[in-house]
Design an enzyme around this catalytic site. Sequence first.
Site, PDB file in Angstrom:
ATOM      1  N   CYS B 112    -114.127 -51.391 -17.588  1.00 44.00           N
ATOM      2  CA  CYS B 112    -115.493 -51.281 -17.082  1.00 44.00           C
ATOM      3  C   CYS B 112    -116.036 -49.995 -17.665  1.00 44.00           C
ATOM      4  O   CYS B 112    -115.666 -48.906 -17.217  1.00 44.00           O
ATOM      5  CB  CYS B 112    -115.524 -51.237 -15.560  1.00 44.00           C
ATOM      6  N   CYS B 115    -118.361 -47.922 -14.868  1.00 49.15           N
ATOM      7  CA  CYS B 115    -117.814 -47.227 -13.696  1.00 49.15           C
ATOM      8  C   CYS B 115    -116.347 -47.603 -13.535  1.00 49.15           C
ATOM      9  O   CYS B 115    -115.535 -47.185 -14.339  1.00 49.15           O
ATOM     10  CB  CYS B 115    -118.633 -47.525 -12.443  1.00 49.15           C
ATOM     11  N   SER B 116    -116.011 -48.398 -12.532  1.00 52.39           N
ATOM     12  CA  SER B 116    -114.599 -48.709 -12.315  1.00 52.39           C
ATOM     13  C   SER B 116    -114.423 -50.122 -11.762  1.00 52.39           C
ATOM     14  O   SER B 116    -113.520 -50.357 -10.971  1.00 52.39           O
ATOM     15  CB  SER B 116    -113.984 -47.691 -11.365  1.00 52.39           C
ATOM     16  N   CYS B 117    -115.285 -51.072 -12.164  1.00 53.79           N
ATOM     17  CA  CYS B 117    -115.153 -52.450 -11.675  1.00 53.79           C
ATOM     18  C   CYS B 117    -113.774 -52.992 -12.056  1.00 53.79           C
ATOM     19  O   CYS B 117    -113.327 -52.836 -13.196  1.00 53.79           O
ATOM     20  CB  CYS B 117    -116.243 -53.330 -12.264  1.00 53.79           C
TER      21      CYS B 117
END
Lengths: 113, 212
Positions: B112, B115-117
């Site tokens: 991702c 961000c941090s999906c």
Amino acid sequence: MNASELPPGTRVRVRTGDPITHCRTPRYLRGHCGTVVRALGRFPNPEELAYHRPGLPARVLYQVAFEASDVWGDRLAEPSYRIHADVFEHWLEPIGIDRIGIDRIVADREGSS
Amino acid sequence: MSAVPPGGVIDDGHDDVRPESRRLEAALRGLLLERGVFTEEDLRRQIAATGARTPLLGARIVARAWVDAHFRDRLLEDAKPALAQGFALDLEHTPEITMLENTAQVHHVVCCTLCSCYPRNILGVPPLWYKSREYRSRVVIEPRAVLAEFGTRIPPEREIRVVDSTADMRYMVIPLRPAGTEGWDEDRLVALVTRDSLIGVAHARDPEPTPD
């Protein structure tokens, strides 16, 4: 598939621009061309949700395939590969149909089932 | 190319949360509790629910997909109903999820860049490096180099596909079933499926050579 959705194989260009908002279109893909793999459904617009608004009407989200050599040009130091990213409809501008892209996508789907 | 030492991308620690982030989290949590947006009980229950999701669940799903072609097909076609039926998993109020099958022709790796999906609804909390600026920025421009730092070699003829989870869809990888596991049952296969193989930064483990 909904009639208003872009079919798989549609060539698209990601819009440029730098809106002052929360936005789910990565900068490294803006202005680059790719091929629609499939529509993933409709989701509330994240650019509205970020400001506590309902984000309606929901927008179509597409999985789009990009050729790494198109995206990175001379900066690419490895053999090319594909990047798949999910981009909302209002960030995409259709520019035609990619016959080769369609064949590859169909072959992929048949290969994986 | 890379300014980091070999293996540098794989820092798995969770200890370096910045002090200002801790203070921000505490202040926000205090306000949300004080305003009654949620209760301490809600918070505890959510932490327990997130903690209960671990890569072991992903490993079980993959092992089932390896032995049961019908389940695998349904999983690839539409993951949530297949998981509701096959694993009694209620994912209704969690993000959409798509399974990506690694084959002899195509190797998927998930990231991702924004961000941090991460497929938290199945795998739980992502490793720290997954959220690092370094992994996120490098895997989309030099995937083979990044995979090599994880000790993962991809044959040159195999296509790499970097899947950037930029929006509402989450992605989990079904790694290639290791050679030498013919006839293995599901329980035995589970042990070969690692967390890193479920997002494509590694292959599933090869079976230990056995004396028999």
